[in-house]
Write a protein that holds these residues in place. Structure first.
Motif, PDB file in Angstrom:
ATOM      1  N   PRO A  52     -24.672   6.892  -0.735  1.00 49.93           N
ATOM      2  CA  PRO A  52     -24.242   8.276  -0.899  1.00 49.93           C
ATOM      3  C   PRO A  52     -25.080   9.164   0.022  1.00 49.93           C
ATOM      4  CG  PRO A  52     -25.474   7.540  -2.811  1.00 49.93           C
ATOM      5  CD  PRO A  52     -25.305   6.357  -1.923  1.00 49.93           C
ATOM      6  N   LEU A  53     -24.420   9.989   0.826  1.00 47.83           N
ATOM      7  CA  LEU A  53     -25.149  10.800   1.797  1.00 47.83           C
ATOM      8  C   LEU A  53     -25.456  12.171   1.243  1.00 47.83           C
ATOM      9  CD1 LEU A  53     -23.168   9.813   4.967  1.00 47.83           C
ATOM     10  CD2 LEU A  53     -25.402   9.020   4.241  1.00 47.83           C
ATOM     11  N   THR A  54     -24.546  12.667   0.453  1.00 54.05           N
ATOM     12  CA  THR A  54     -24.753  13.982  -0.122  1.00 54.05           C
ATOM     13  C   THR A  54     -23.889  14.064  -1.367  1.00 54.05           C
ATOM     14  OG1 THR A  54     -24.556  16.343   0.276  1.00 54.05           O
ATOM     15  CG2 THR A  54     -22.975  14.948   1.379  1.00 54.05           C
TER      16      THR A  54
ATOM     17  N   VAL B 213     -21.740  10.177  12.623  1.00 54.29           N
ATOM     18  CA  VAL B 213     -20.830  10.545  11.538  1.00 54.29           C
ATOM     19  C   VAL B 213     -21.627  10.823  10.276  1.00 54.29           C
ATOM     20  CG1 VAL B 213     -18.941   9.729  10.080  1.00 54.29           C
ATOM     21  CG2 VAL B 213     -18.959   9.186  12.521  1.00 54.29           C
ATOM     22  N   ALA B 214     -22.549   9.911   9.983  1.00 54.56           N
ATOM     23  CA  ALA B 214     -23.338  10.079   8.770  1.00 54.56           C
ATOM     24  C   ALA B 214     -24.132  11.380   8.818  1.00 54.56           C
ATOM     25  CB  ALA B 214     -24.277   8.882   8.595  1.00 54.56           C
ATOM     26  N   ASP B 215     -24.736  11.637   9.955  1.00 55.61           N
ATOM     27  CA  ASP B 215     -25.519  12.872  10.081  1.00 55.61           C
ATOM     28  C   ASP B 215     -24.631  14.096   9.906  1.00 55.61           C
ATOM     29  OD1 ASP B 215     -27.719  11.386  10.468  1.00 55.61           O
ATOM     30  OD2 ASP B 215     -27.720  11.534  12.661  1.00 55.61           O
ATOM     31  N   ALA B 216     -23.447  14.030  10.507  1.00 55.92           N
ATOM     32  CA  ALA B 216     -22.540  15.180  10.422  1.00 55.92           C
ATOM     33  C   ALA B 216     -22.167  15.446   8.974  1.00 55.92           C
ATOM     34  CB  ALA B 216     -21.295  14.905  11.254  1.00 55.92           C
TER      35      ALA B 216
ATOM     36  N   ARG C 258     -19.623   9.388   0.387  1.00 54.04           N
ATOM     37  CA  ARG C 258     -20.080   8.155   1.023  1.00 54.04           C
ATOM     38  C   ARG C 258     -19.376   7.958   2.346  1.00 54.04           C
ATOM     39  NH1 ARG C 258     -22.623   4.582  -2.530  1.00 54.04           N
ATOM     40  NH2 ARG C 258     -22.479   5.368  -4.636  1.00 54.04           N
ATOM     41  N   VAL C 259     -20.093   7.398   3.292  1.00 56.62           N
ATOM     42  CA  VAL C 259     -19.503   7.048   4.575  1.00 56.62           C
ATOM     43  C   VAL C 259     -19.656   5.557   4.753  1.00 56.62           C
ATOM     44  CG1 VAL C 259     -19.730   7.264   7.063  1.00 56.62           C
ATOM     45  CG2 VAL C 259     -19.983   9.272   5.608  1.00 56.62           C
TER      46      VAL C 259
END
Lengths: 594, 1164
Positions: B846-848, B229-232, B860-861
């Motif tokens: 924060p992922l992006t 999920v995070a990668d997606a 955020r995931v």
């Protein structure tokens, strides 16, 4: 000439008076302030309490209803280190709410499991071709269709049946033609008709149909395959146009009004699961609805891939609202066999500090709202409550809202709040394996200490200093060589024992001797915690709440009756035994109520 | 006879008047341009005022290094960031010390440089060091940043954002996250662009972010992992530029669009694909807007608000910055977002300030400019009355405004900021400035009267000026020299008091230059010699002329008095201008009458005293003893409290408070404080603003409380009292605030005002003026010892027990997830595998970041709230293994532990503080000394055990007091001996010099006696016309602060001058050789004394009366000015005795000398 002199005299005199007033003013000013400050401390109603049972609050002096000791006045300005006293306004501001500790039917721990709906394996059925031949038509084409019992599910061209029917029709016709023929001929024809019938019968065609066939002029090109039972097609096994053998499976049917729910249970969950437990099920397809089922079976084998064991719930679903494959969330409640009624506190009451938690308890009958911090042990959470293991009694009122404010207040005042429980600040002594030689070496130390305590209880200073010297000597002489962790631990403890014992030995009054007796006791108790009781007799941990101006202190003794080392003759029996350590056993301070 | 150089100079000046006057006009124009006073702001003259602030920037010379490491515990931050950074930054040249604090998610380092290191030079050294840090010093992805080029003192303007309707009424209709976005992306950048603004930080509200709340059950069901999920999500947010494309000779720019711009964009993100069926994000997660983790918030009287803090750059002119900010706000306010609410009102986002330093600055400058103006007027009255000459009075008084303008001009040129201290320096110089004019003009008048009618008038004027010029120069020199100790102060106290020393010196030099440069030329124009016929005037009868002259004089005096009374209104507004004017006149008449009477009886008194020297000398001796007694009884403090008109109430709750708890406490507390009628606005901040300047933890609360001034103006324009009857002083308001703010779980707070607080924090790293700084080997020891000290300090009577508070060093509960290495080995996992799950599932990094025009929001995931908000849920967090997944509880144990909320250290040594406040009636130094003695006694008796490796010391502004006092003790004697040398060079006789010093000593004793009297409740306890004299003259306890010392030093200068003048006359009286007998000695002394008594009395009168407006002033800054003025007043009052002391001593010496040379006695 005399005039100016007089004036000067007056001037000097005036200056001296001012100077004097100045000095006097400086000296007296602070006293006035002090008197003022004293005046403020007075007033307010006096409350009386028992030093052993702080929950007792009386508006007049007397004796404690529990232990009969004389009540002591409560000073509101200096509540105990565990107590928060609030004004009515402050209590209102803090929005403190309480609720009683009560008993509740034990429901055990709650487990949440995940799984999916599956078919009930016992309802699986297979529809087979009762006759071999070419499958001309499959009347039920898709899986998932429901099939009634006796419904025609397929049409088969069966050469065998065809031939047999042809024979039957021929035999029938023969018989008709031989209506006027001889008995012998007719009986032969009847026999062949009967044989033809029998053939069809053996092929599996019911008599009713055989009769119909007899009435026809030509045999049926196709025969119908009927489902022998009702259900839902879960698999279609044949295709049209193929030749099948007799008994070849055509469809698999299952009864979807009876289903299994298969839940995945991880290893830690298994102890909480047993056959017969009630399970509440939630399915996303049925929002807001809860189905109920019972645990029917727990898989004895763990699936090595999923690391789970399957838990089977059997449910009936006459309205067929569940579909196999649906995800199910299940809540398993309670140990079925438990019927105890433990004390519980609401889940909002405790402030967690690890193994133990702090709960604020309302002190009943206090002049002003007073709350006491209590260390308790709680079990695993059940719904909205925690079962109480130790520390609370039924009917006490615990703070369910505003506990944090109370705790912060206690901490601000330097009391024993959740972040500063005195018993948590020192790490528990390690429990170390030692041999008999080690215990033998330790024995004189403990004996010296116990003798010292007895001497103090007897107000015998000379004996006390002698015992202290003996203790110190014993501690110095004891130099264990093995095993390593124990030796290291003693290397840390030994000097402590020696230092405090020497302070006792150097004391010139009983009071001076009693002050270091407490840290000495703590060091010895720590040794008993780590290495065990080296004596031949049980050691007893006693506690006097009044020692050191009601701060309270502990000591170790051998006698059963309290022998108060801190007060001696004045109050020799004050206090209580908190724990008993049998020879060789280790003292467990964790088990001692704080 | 060849003219002396002085004569030549003055002859030139008198002749070349044009040069002098042009220069004077230039001085006036430039001075007015440089003046920061509103009264001197003219539209037609472009203003370029000196930089203005309320009080000098006394913060340490420091740079802040701020490092973020989101989600990490203070212990990790300390060990892996703060400690290595501190160690490497300590090596920078010029660094005095490095203070640091490690908190949850960030580390703040205060690199404190020596004072003489340039601010921007030190910045580049720090940057250089940061750029060259070894790669492996800090964890990956962590980069330290240099804080803004400002200090906490630069927080000059705080505002909130509110939705208001066109009438300016509160309309609301905006969500906190909308307002925060407007603040973050519109208002902040607009205000940052203002010149002199270092940064604008946001506080309060919610920072919007995209939150992907993953349902772990869905993950298991769908067979995808959290990592997938995070990668997606990470791969779903990207724009590319694909250069350009040419189609039919037209050039097109190619963009690949793929930035996330809405929730739907995220929901459609494919996590995995199974049998051609996509598993989208919305199948396994709930995507929504949500608030980012909050570590701070803002509350306005009980309601949550969004706000911002404007920080002025180090060295910028705060008033100019605020004016720029105000202008910018006016500019952008029309274009702020607006919307129509459901009820039809239009609500527009409005910026509303709640703390505006400019108001304070203006009020302070106003107080001082008013005082200066009043001083000039009252001086004019005194001079008019004493000299009874309109022309010379106007001449003398003209020096004052010009001198002030001169001082301002020099301040601007040299770069000394105008503030209460600097302007105060000018205020206490006024009396001395007048003196120069008086001395020069008097001499010119006398020479003109005595001059030969045929002599050139210009020559007479020039010679008269030349005669007194050396004396004037000497007196200025002694004053300047006596101020040398103030210049030699160090660190904070230097920053606080050197502006004053500078401006006083500038004003004196200005007066000197004007008196010597301008006055001779002016006198030549204005003053006439007696007997010159003026057509018309001289024809009038002598009596008429006398009457007219008197009428003119009286008219001028009364007119000035009315003008002064209108401005000053010492009795308050009720008696009206007439009443006040009468009071002024009566006061002046009383003082001057007394002086004139004194002048009358002076010869008799002096004659008597000369006969009875020993009894007389007992009086000054007694005064000296009294002065010493008074001195020893005075309380000592660093700085008199400066009333800023606003309080900073800084209680804190316990470190284990949650965000919700802190927020609720603040809002309840603010609502309670807002209910006090005297309070204007209450805005409370819990936790921190998004700024490197504000490393406060969640449990720390800062409440800015502004209160109504005591007097306000109602609709009819009348001055009305706005406080309730029982509220007599700001202190009473503070008591009300304290009572209202109190609630369980909240500590008390020392009485502090915003600027004072920042100063204290910058100086000591504490948030109180007094405290104990403890250094120790480990946190637990620090905590334990801190608590012991806290308990001990509560017993000190001088200390307010409720304000004693030790840092709760290990006051934060930690939940340790201890990974069992054996357990994870069974499942083939690494520590990192488990940590990654924990980090994402709970921490949700924060992922992006989405890019939506100007706005940026983090994505955020993390797990759904229910799946991570309890210990039970934490145990059930699923960790994927190579074969399926297992719950966390199979791999790790959860343990509670106690840990630090914030780790403070100094030069890498762990530090904690125990703060406390004094009782209002005890001075700072006494409190600290009592506390110190108490602790020492406890340590001595063994009741307080100092653990091994622990050191403690008292810290706070009191240190500055002790340091400056020690320095003054060393430097004042040096300055005095320099003055002594100067005097010796003038008189060439040690005995004379010592006599002058004896007079000075008596004056200083008088200063201390007056300070002592001010602390007595009975002193001046009477009323005139309903006005309490105690209130009027600001009688109250005055502690011996550095400010008071500065007053004493100023007094030394003035008193020396007085003594010098008398000694000069005495010396000239004996110039003809030693007297023959005792009688002659006495006669000569008497004659000299009588000649000098008038100028001396005038000096005293002008000095005393000129300081009256300062002492009676009630405005902002008065409380700092009064302690400086009081010693001068007390000393000058007593200095009347000096008029006897020096002659009597001189007489004594001369008598001895005449007896020693009996031969010369014989000829009679």
């Amino acid at each position: 000439m005399s005039d100016p002199k007089k004036w000067i005299g007056v001037a000097v005199g005036a200056l001296l008076v001012i100077g004097l007033a100045f000095v006097v003013g400086r000296v007296t000013a602070p006293d006035g302030e002090a008197a003022h400050a004293h005046g403020q401390g007075q007033g307010g109603e006096q409350t009386w309490t028992c030093s052993m049972h702080p929950q007792v609050r009386r508006s007049e002096p007397g004796s404690c209803p529990i232990c009969g000791m004389d009540l002591i006045p409560v000073t509101d300005d200096a509540p105990g280190p565990n107590e928060v006293v609030l004004s009515e306004r402050a209590a209102a501001l803090a929005e403190v709410r309480t609720s009683p500790v009560r008993r509740l039917r034990a429901t055990g721990a709650t487990l949440r499991l995940l799984g999916r709906v599956g078919y009930d394996e016992s309802t699986h059925q297979t529809v087979t071709a009762w006759v071999g031949g070419r499958l001309d038509r499959l009347h039920v084409r898709t899986t998932g269709e429901r099939v009634r019992r006796g419904q025609v599910v397929a049409s088969v061209y069966s050469p065998e049946v065809y031939a047999a029917e042809q024979d039957l029709i021929t035999a029938k016709r023969q018989l008709t033609r031989l209506a006027g023929a001889s008995e012998i001929a007719r009986s032969a024809a009847t026999a062949s008709l009967e044989a033809a019938r029998q053939r069809l019968r053996l092929l599996g065609i019911p008599d009713r149909e055989i009769e119909q066939v007899e009435g026809r002029t030509s045999p049926r090109r196709q025969v119908a395959v009927r489902s022998p039972f009702g259900g839902t097609v879960i698999e279609r096994l044949a295709t049209e146009g193929t030749y099948v053998q007799t008994g070849a499976p055509l469809y698999r049917l299952a009864d979807l009004t009876r289903l299994w729910v298969l839940l995945d249970a991880f290893e830690p969950d298994l102890p909480h699961l047993a056959v017969g437990q009630t399970v509440e099920l939630e399915v996303e397809a049925l929002p807001g609805e809860t189905l109920e089922g019972r645990v029917a079976f727990v898989d004895p084998v763990i699936d090595p891939r999923r690391r789970t064991a399957q838990v089977r719930i059997e449910i009936s679903d006459p309205e067929r609202r569940l579909r196999p494959g649906t995800f199910v969330e299940a809540v398993v409640r309670g140990d079925p066999e438990s019927s105890a009624q433990p004390l519980v506190v609401p889940a909002s009451a405790p402030l967690f500090t690890g193994q133990r938690s702090v709960v604020y308890v309302e002190v009943p009958g206090a002049a002003r709202p007073t709350y006491q911090a209590r260390t308790v042990r709680l079990g695993a959470r059940v719904g909205d409550v925690f079962p109480v293991v130790t520390g609370l009694e039924e009917g006490e009122r615990v703070v369910t809202q505003g506990a944090f404010a109370l705790d912060a207040d206690l901490q601000i005042r330097g009391g024993h709040s959740m972040m500063a429980r005195p018993d948590d600040s020192t790490p528990p002594a390690p429990r170390l394996e030692v041999d008999d030689a080690f215990l033998a070496g330790l024995r004189p130390v403990v004996e010296g200490y116990v003798a010292l305590g007895r001497a103090l209880a007897e107000d015998d200073l000379a004996a006390a200093t002698a015992a202290a010297r003996a203790t110190s000597e014993a501690a110095r002489a004891f130099d264990p060589d093995a095993p390593a962790p124990a030796a290291t631990h003693w290397d840390a403890l030994g000097p402590r024992v020696r230092r405090e014992a020497e302070r006792v030995a150097a004391a010139d009054s009983l009071q001076a001797a009693r002050a270091p007796f407490e840290p000495l006791g703590a060091a010895v108790a720590s040794a008993v915690e780590s290495f065990g009781n080296p004596l031949e007799v049980p050691l007893r941990l006693a506690h006097c709440p009044m020692a050191f101006d009601n701060r309270g202190a502990r000591w170790l003794q051998t006698g059963e009756a309290v022998d108060n080392a801190y007060f001696g003759a004045a109050m020799r029996t004050c206090g209580s035994v908190e724990a008993t350590v049998e020879p060789g056993e280790r003292l467990d301070l964790e088990q001692v109520a704080p | 006879m060849t003219p002396s150089p002085w004569q030549r100079l003055f002859r030139f000046l008198v002749d070349a008047k044009l040069v002098v006057f042009v220069l004077a006009v230039l001085l006036v124009v430039e001075g007015v341009r440089a003046a920061p006073f509103d009264a001197l702001a003219f539209d037609w003259l472009e203003q370029d005022p000196v930089a203005v602030d309320a009080i000098p920037d006394v913060g340490e010379n420091q740079q802040i290094v701020f490092t973020e490491w989101p989600g990490r515990s203070p212990r990790d931050v300390e060990d892996q960031i703060t400690y290595p950074l501190t160690a490497s930054l300590m090596g920078i040249p010029g660094v005095r010390t490095v203070r640091s604090s490690s908190a949850f998610g960030f580390s703040t380092l205060y690199v404190i440089f020596e004072d003489d290191v340039d601010f921007y030079w030190s910045r580049s050294r720090v940057l250089e060091k940061l750029a060259s840090l070894p790669d492996d010093l800090l964890p990956d992805g962590v980069s330290p940043t240099l804080g803004p080029d400002a200090t906490g003192l630069g927080q000059v303007f705080w505002y909130t954002l509110e939705g208001r309707d066109p009438d300016g009424e509160l309309a609301g209709g905006w969500d906190l996250d909308e307002l925060r976005a407007i603040q973050d992306f519109t208002v902040r950048y607009a205000l940052s662009s203002v010149e002199g603004v270092s940064e604008v930080s946001s506080v309060g509200g919610f920072v919007r972010e995209y939150q992907v709340d993953v349902d772990p059950d869905d993950l298991r069901a769908q067979g995808v992992t959290l990592q997938q999920v995070a990668d997606a999500v990470r791969m779903s947010n990207l724009d590319v530029g694909a250069r350009t494309m040419e189609i039919n000779r037209v050039e097109y720019v190619v963009r690949g669009l793929g930035l996330v711009a809405s929730l739907e964009d995220l929901e459609e993100v494919v996590v995995a694909e199974r049998d051609h069926a996509p598993i989208r994000l919305r199948d396994v997660a709930h995507v929504h807007y949500g608030p980012a983790l909050r570590r701070g918030g803002l509350d306005d009287a009980g309601a949550e608000v969004v706000g911002g803090i404007v920080v002025a750059r180090f060295g910028a002119n705060p008033r100019a910055v605020i004016e720029g900010v105000r202008a910018k706000i006016a500019e952008i306010s029309a274009g702020m977002p607006r919307r129509t609410l459901e009820d039809g009102t239009v609500s527009q986002v409005t910026i509303r300030p709640f703390y505006d330093r400019a108001e304070l600055v203006d009020e302070t400058v106003d107080t001082l400019s008013t005082a200066l103006w009043q001083q000039i007027l009252i001086t004019l009255i005194v001079v008019l009355v004493m000299l009874r000459s309109v022309r010379s009075s106007l001449l003398i008084t003209a020096i004052l405004p010009l001198g002030v303008l001169f001082a301002l001009l020099v301040m601007k040129a040299v770069g000394v900021d105008a503030n209460i201290m600097a302007l105060g320096g000018i205020a206490i110089a006024i009396g001395t400035m007048v003196d120069m004019g008086v001395v020069l003009t008097e001499n010119v008048v006398q020479h003109l009267e005595a001059a030969d009618p045929d002599a050139s008038r210009a020559r007479v004027v020039a010679d008269a000026a030349a005669e007194v010029a050396p004396a004037i120069v000497t007196s200025v020199l002694t004053t300047v020299v006596s101020f040398l100790p103030v210049f030699a102060l160090t660190r904070a106290e230097a920053r606080l008091f050197t502006p004053l020393a500078y401006t006083k010196t500038f004003a004196m030099l200005g007066a000197l230059v004007l008196a010597l440069g301008l006055l001779p030329a002016l006198s030549h124009l204005v003053l006439r010699r007696r007997g010159v016929r003026v057509p018309g005037w001289s024809d009038l009868p002598e009596r008429t002329r006398g009457a007219l002259r008197f009428a003119l004089l009286a008219g001028l005096v009364v007119g000035t008095a009315v003008l002064l009374a209108d401005d000053w209104a010492p009795l308050g507004p009720e008696p009206g201008v007439i009443g006040n004017a009468l009071f002024v006149l009566v006061t002046v008449a009383l003082v001057l009458g007394a002086f004139l009477g004194f002048e009358q009886i002076y010869p008799t008194l002096l004659r008597t005293f000369l006969r009875f020297k020993a009894p007389f000398l007992a009086v000054p001796l007694a005064l000296l003893v009294l002065g010493a007694l008074a001195w020893s009884s005075l309380g000592r403090e660093y700085m008199p409290p400066f009333d800023e008109g606003a309080y900073l109430y800084m209680p804190s709750t316990m470190p284990h408070a949650s965000v919700g708890e802190a927020q609720q406490l603040v809002s309840e507390m603010d609502a309670a404080i807002a209910a006090i009628p005297e309070v204007d606005r209450v805005v409370g901040k819990w936790g921190r603003a998004d700024s490197a300047l504000d490393p406060a933890p969640v449990s720390m609360i800062e409440t800015i409380i502004t209160y109504h001034p005591e007097y306000g103006v109602d609709e009819d324009g009348h001055r009305v009292r706005q406080w309730r009857d029982h509220i007599r002083s700001p202190r009473d308001i503070w008591d009300e605030i304290e009572a209202a703010a109190q609630r369980p779980g909240l500590t008390g707070a020392p009485m502090l005002m915003p600027i004072a607080t920042r100063i204290v924090m910058l100086q000591s790293g504490m948030r109180a003026p007094m405290g104990v700084e403890i250094q120790g080997p480990d946190l637990e020891t620090l905590e334990r010892f801190g608590r012991d000290v806290e308990a001990a300090l509560r017993d000190v009577p001088e200390v307010r027990a409720e304000t004693v508070f030790a840092d709760r060093v290990v006051g934060k509960p930690y939940l340790h997830v201890e990974i069992d290495r054996t357990a994870i080995a069974h499942h083939g996992l690494h520590i990192a595998d488990v940590q990654r799950v924990l980090g994402v599932a709970l921490g949700g990094p924060p992922l992006t970041t989405t890019v939506e025009g100007r706005e940026r929001f983090a994505v955020r995931v993390r797990y759904m709230r229910e799946e991570r908000d309890s210990v039970e849920a934490l145990r059930r967090v699923m960790v994927p293994t190579p074969n399926g997944e297992v719950p966390l509880e199979q791999l790790a144990t959860l343990e509670y532990a106690r840990g630090p909320q914030m780790i403070k250290s100094q030069d890498t040594f762990l530090t904690s503080y125990v703060i406390f406040d004094r009782r209002p009636d005890v001075a700072e130094v006494e409190t600290v000394e009592a506390a110190r003695a108490h602790l020492a006694a406890l340590v001595e008796s063994g009741e307080l055990e100092v653990p091994a490796g622990v050191t403690y010391r008292f810290a706070g502004t009191y240190e500055a007091q002790v340091r400056s006092e020690a320095r003054l003790w060393r430097l004042v004697p040096i300055a005095l001996s320099l003055v002594l040398l100067l005097l010796y060079l003038t008189f060439r006789r040690l005995s004379t010099t010592l006599m002058i010093y004896a007079g000075v000593a008596v004056a200083v004793a008088g200063a201390f006696i007056l300070l002592w009297l001010y602390g007595q409740p009975w002193f001046l306890d009477f009323s005139i016309a309903g006005t309490s004299m105690r209130a009027l003259l600001s009688v109250g306890t005055v502690n011996l602060s550095v400010a008071a010392w500065v007053g004493v030093i100023a007094l030394i200068g003035i008193a020396t001058d007085d003594g010098v003048v008398i000694a000069t006359y005495l010396k000239s009286a004996f110039a003809g050789g030693p007297a023959k007998d005792v009688a002659e000695v006495r006669a000569k002394v008497l004659e000299a004394g009588m000649r000098r008594v008038r100028p001396c009395l005038m000096t005293t009168a002008t000095t005393l009366l000129a300081l009256l407006p300062v002492i009676t002033s009630q405005g902002r800054g008065a409380d700092v000015m009064i302690p400086m003025a009081l010693p001068v007043v007390g000393g000058m009052t007593i200095a009347l005795i000096t008029l006897f002391v020096v002659p009597v001593l001189y007489c004594w010496v001369e008598e001895l000398r005449s007896k020693r040379h009996p031969l010369e006695e014989i000829p009679t």
